[in-house]
Design an enzyme around this catalytic site. Sequence first.
Site, PDB file in Angstrom:
ATOM      1  N   TRP A   1      17.389  37.405   9.237  1.00  0.00           N
ATOM      2  CA  TRP A   1      16.441  38.416   8.751  1.00  0.00           C
ATOM      3  C   TRP A   1      16.071  38.169   7.297  1.00  0.00           C
ATOM      4  CZ3 TRP A   1      14.007  40.120  12.578  1.00  0.00           C
ATOM      5  CH2 TRP A   1      14.630  40.464  13.773  1.00  0.00           C
TER       6      TRP A   1
ATOM      7  N   ASP B   1      17.204  45.397   2.647  1.00  0.00           N
ATOM      8  CA  ASP B   1      16.985  45.712   4.064  1.00  0.00           C
ATOM      9  C   ASP B   1      18.304  46.263   4.596  1.00  0.00           C
ATOM     10  OD1 ASP B   1      16.733  45.709   6.822  1.00  0.00           O
ATOM     11  OD2 ASP B   1      16.090  43.613   6.982  1.00  0.00           O
TER      12      ASP B   1
ATOM     13  N   LYS C   1      18.219  50.652  14.915  1.00  0.00           N
ATOM     14  CA  LYS C   1      19.601  50.206  14.954  1.00  0.00           C
ATOM     15  C   LYS C   1      20.553  51.405  14.859  1.00  0.00           C
ATOM     16  CE  LYS C   1      17.694  46.249  14.969  1.00  0.00           C
ATOM     17  NZ  LYS C   1      17.516  45.238  13.942  1.00  0.00           N
TER      18      LYS C   1
HETATM   19  C1  LIG Z   1      16.413  44.307  13.646  1.00  0.00           C
HETATM   20  C2  LIG Z   1      16.299  43.937  12.234  1.00  0.00           C
HETATM   21  C3  LIG Z   1      15.056  43.619  11.654  1.00  0.00           C
HETATM   22  C4  LIG Z   1      13.766  43.577  12.429  1.00  0.00           C
HETATM   23  O1  LIG Z   1      13.366  44.844  12.782  1.00  0.00           O
HETATM   24  P1  LIG Z   1      11.961  45.104  13.487  1.00  0.00           P
HETATM   25  O2  LIG Z   1      11.862  46.592  13.432  1.00  0.00           O
HETATM   26  O3  LIG Z   1      12.067  44.554  14.877  1.00  0.00           O
HETATM   27  O4  LIG Z   1      10.910  44.434  12.704  1.00  0.00           O
HETATM   28  C5  LIG Z   1      15.039  43.318  10.315  1.00  0.00           C
HETATM   29  N1  LIG Z   1      16.163  43.324   9.571  1.00  0.00           N
HETATM   30  C6  LIG Z   1      17.362  43.614  10.106  1.00  0.00           C
HETATM   31  C7  LIG Z   1      18.578  43.597   9.231  1.00  0.00           C
HETATM   32  C8  LIG Z   1      17.471  43.932  11.446  1.00  0.00           C
HETATM   33  O5  LIG Z   1      18.671  44.212  11.970  1.00  0.00           O
END
Ligand SMILES: *Cc1c(COP(=O)(O)O)cnc(C)c1O
Length: 360
Positions: A101, A171, A195
């Site tokens: 990511w 993030d 998540k």
């Molecule tokens: C799942 C995830 C993403 C991507 O998320 P989307 O909503 O599918 O764009 C980005 N960063 C992390 C840490 C993730 O776990």
Amino acid sequence: MSRVYNFSAGPAVLPEEVLQEAAAEMLDYKGSGMSVMEMSHRSKTYQNILNEAEADLRELMNIPDNYKVLFLQGGASQQFAMIPMNLMKNGVADYIITGQWAKKAYAEAKLYGKANAIASSADKTFSYIPDCSCLPISEDADYVYICENNTIYGTKFHTLPNTKGKTLVADVSSCFLSEPVDVTKYGVIYGGVQKNIGPAGVVIVIIREDLITEDVLPGTPTMLRYKTHADAGSLYNTPPAYGIYICGKVFKWLKAQGGLEAMKAYNEKKAKILYDFLDQSKLFKGTVEKKDRSLMNVPFVTGDADMDAKFVKEAEKAGFVNLKGHRTVGGMRASIYNAMPIEGVEKLVAFMQKFEEENS
Ligand SMILES: *Cc1c(COP(=O)(O)O)cnc(C)c1O
């Protein structure tokens, strides 16, 4: 009805109480005669849902008044572009590469300016967090970027990097609301909610007000400017209204659990059950350096791909689903987010123990 123990990395398990409440309100939300799905986002009823969601999130995270909370669309991935478009005033940013990511965010930032990879754990398949106490931070960096919890690899920054005064952007998709955070240490905290908070389609951005300006990269679309959404209170256009409503319910559920201190204690207790088992097992082993282990995502392997596949198959039959590891790591991964009850982890460990006895 029979519910499984869902160890998916995302979209992931939600609190059963929240799902039941949503079901009860499906046809008639609080006497409105309609579902939240059918409701105008400009109605007073919906405005109250949005206001309460924001207020509860502010309370849970202790968000200072000089930060805006934005409920946006496009998932976490859209932020990979929005961040450089809005924040790269000097056209320079430093990225710490701790997994897929972070790598994707870094690649996206390169489309807009000079993105530097100032640290990486790629040399050991991202199984650790690099030492970030004295990094070569660029003098003119607009921000330093991290992926705080690495969903795929199961690592977490337990200490934030020393950014030498530069704005920290994080993030937190897979550790959102799993423990208390000091918001003042960040310029931007953002995460996709699927998540640990709600249904896919919502991304929450917590951003310090001075970072929201009209001075964005030329050509930045109106919809991708933080200012557009901040000025409109997340109602510039139709927001992901139903998703935000569910997030709001999860915020209330978290408050009822005792808030983020209580969640942290619960999550530590849960993760310890699994890590303690892995540390003594002769069949299974964790793939991450102990000091960097995530409380949310726990990857493990047997070292034998056929045995891994057999385990995943038998686990699924026993009601423990989505344990297959990410294709880049192999093996297994148990995601044990806030809404995974402790019994789910206890029963999984008992199942692993039995599997180990039968297969050694
Ligand atoms: C799942 C995830 C993403 C991507 O998320 P989307 O909503 O599918 O764009 C980005 N960063 C992390 C840490 C993730 O776990």
